[in-house]
Design an enzyme around this catalytic site. Sequence first.
Site, PDB file in Angstrom:
ATOM      1  N   GLY A  56       6.847   9.946   8.727  1.00 26.12           N
ATOM      2  CA  GLY A  56       5.897  10.920   9.245  1.00 26.12           C
ATOM      3  C   GLY A  56       4.489  10.358   9.285  1.00 26.12           C
ATOM      4  O   GLY A  56       4.256   9.206   8.906  1.00 26.12           O
ATOM      5  N   SER A  93       0.815  -1.216   0.000  1.00 23.39           N
ATOM      6  CA  SER A  93       0.000   0.000   0.000  1.00 23.39           C
ATOM      7  C   SER A  93       0.848   1.266   0.000  1.00 23.39           C
ATOM      8  O   SER A  93       0.554   2.219  -0.733  1.00 23.39           O
ATOM      9  CB  SER A  93      -0.933  -0.001   1.214  1.00 23.39           C
ATOM     10  OG  SER A  93      -0.196  -0.089   2.429  1.00 23.39           O
ATOM     11  N   GLU A 113       4.443  -4.281  11.828  1.00 20.43           N
ATOM     12  CA  GLU A 113       5.833  -4.010  12.208  1.00 20.43           C
ATOM     13  C   GLU A 113       6.021  -3.906  13.721  1.00 20.43           C
ATOM     14  O   GLU A 113       7.078  -4.219  14.252  1.00 20.43           O
ATOM     15  CB  GLU A 113       6.322  -2.712  11.548  1.00 20.43           C
ATOM     16  CG  GLU A 113       6.551  -2.792  10.050  1.00 20.43           C
ATOM     17  CD  GLU A 113       7.897  -3.402   9.682  1.00 20.43           C
ATOM     18  OE1 GLU A 113       8.544  -4.019  10.555  1.00 20.43           O
ATOM     19  OE2 GLU A 113       8.292  -3.261   8.509  1.00 20.43           O
ATOM     20  N   ASP A 147       3.507  11.261  14.085  1.00 24.05           N
ATOM     21  CA  ASP A 147       3.294   9.879  13.659  1.00 24.05           C
ATOM     22  C   ASP A 147       2.629   9.066  14.762  1.00 24.05           C
ATOM     23  O   ASP A 147       1.825   8.164  14.505  1.00 24.05           O
ATOM     24  CB  ASP A 147       4.639   9.251  13.267  1.00 24.05           C
ATOM     25  CG  ASP A 147       4.489   8.191  12.186  1.00 24.05           C
ATOM     26  OD1 ASP A 147       3.344   7.868  11.815  1.00 24.05           O
ATOM     27  OD2 ASP A 147       5.520   7.681  11.706  1.00 24.05           O
ATOM     28  N   LYS A 157       6.892   4.230  17.413  1.00 17.34           N
ATOM     29  CA  LYS A 157       5.468   4.598  17.499  1.00 17.34           C
ATOM     30  C   LYS A 157       4.587   3.389  17.230  1.00 17.34           C
ATOM     31  O   LYS A 157       3.449   3.314  17.727  1.00 17.34           O
ATOM     32  CB  LYS A 157       5.149   5.751  16.546  1.00 17.34           C
ATOM     33  CG  LYS A 157       5.462   5.494  15.070  1.00 17.34           C
ATOM     34  CD  LYS A 157       4.313   4.915  14.308  1.00 17.34           C
ATOM     35  CE  LYS A 157       4.692   4.599  12.876  1.00 17.34           C
ATOM     36  NZ  LYS A 157       3.565   4.079  12.084  1.00 17.34           N
ATOM     37  N   ASN A 173      -1.091  -1.503  13.201  1.00 15.97           N
ATOM     38  CA  ASN A 173      -0.658  -1.781  14.567  1.00 15.97           C
ATOM     39  C   ASN A 173      -1.781  -1.517  15.564  1.00 15.97           C
ATOM     40  O   ASN A 173      -1.978  -2.293  16.502  1.00 15.97           O
ATOM     41  CB  ASN A 173       0.579  -0.938  14.888  1.00 15.97           C
ATOM     42  CG  ASN A 173       1.778  -1.358  14.066  1.00 15.97           C
ATOM     43  OD1 ASN A 173       2.456  -2.321  14.379  1.00 15.97           O
ATOM     44  ND2 ASN A 173       2.053  -0.639  12.979  1.00 15.97           N
ATOM     45  N   SER A 211       1.451   9.416   7.868  1.00 15.12           N
ATOM     46  CA  SER A 211       1.126   9.318   6.437  1.00 15.12           C
ATOM     47  C   SER A 211       0.496   7.970   6.093  1.00 15.12           C
ATOM     48  O   SER A 211       1.167   7.081   5.565  1.00 15.12           O
ATOM     49  CB  SER A 211       2.401   9.510   5.604  1.00 15.12           C
ATOM     50  OG  SER A 211       3.454   8.685   6.096  1.00 15.12           O
TER      51      SER A 211
END
Length: 346
Positions: free
Chosen positions: A137, A11, A283, A246, A193, A258, A139
């Site tokens: 960032g 994606s 991740e 983020d 994050k 996540n 996004s």
Amino acid sequence: MTKVSILGAGSWGTALALVLADNQYDVCIWGHREELIQQINEHHENKDYLPGVKLSENVRATTDLEAAVADVKTIIVAVPTKAIREVLAQAVSFINQKAIFVHVSKGIEPDTLLRISEMMKEEIPAELREDIVVLSGPSHAEEVGLRHPTTVTVSADSSIESAQAIQDMFMNQNFRVYTNPDMIGVEIGGALKNVIALAAGITDGLGYGDNAKAALITRGLAEIARLGTKMGGNPLTFSGLTGIGDLIVTCTSVHSRNWRAGNMLGKGFKLDEVLEEMGMVVEGVRTTKAAYQLSKKFDVKMPITEALHKVLFDGEKVETAVESLMARVKTHEMEDLVNTFENQMK
């Protein structure tokens, strides 16, 4: 048109292809799944990972890695962290000139505790590296694909000129790009994050409400900044797009893999069930293991990360983990700042 290659047909790689195509670049997406590549070329759409987003004629896809990277001066690496070494090891034999490598993944390698740019240095010979740049960032690919306003940051390993070149390449009326000289901070903020987003998803899955999530995001940022600063990052970076920016978007949006994974954990699903249901890379799971190890290596207090590690890898119940966090020894909210001030006064 100048050719740019994107390694990875997920994606995010597809969304960035749209940005570059809008900026009049000739974009080649590389992926290993023949049926997906054929679909992109025939329908000008990645129906598997970014459905509903039409790609222009100057975007093409291929499974031929040599065709993708030969005679290209900018290569975007958009594969999951765990696949970066394998893909680059194959690609370097076909690269025939120096290139700027831009990685857009967010993670840390659990076995080595290396940041992604450090991994890439090990895989790409110096004579083929013009520079390594990170783009990071708040996004979500889904929103970039819709051309909604998005703002990111780029940071280069060697020179500000490389960061500025990538800034110029991506920037348009929908996609604003800043530069930041702090590559360590940018990479650490982007990676960690995901850990906090998993925890935020758990609190939502448990139905704990806004108070709990606000506290978790705030204290999670403190953990990210503590570790990132200890590793050499600039504290100010964590108050920017690749830190709090983020973190907010990943902890609060249904687009976040996540957060969705954490939400399922909070509702009682097992980790294996969550990963199977997601069908995409999460991740934060691998990064939690790496972040926990880094906290021990650098002697940094990261209670949220430690609690999440117990849930993911030791089988602790999410309710027990939350109880443990709430029962921690009382302390000053700005403990690190207080300790720094006291040390300076001695």
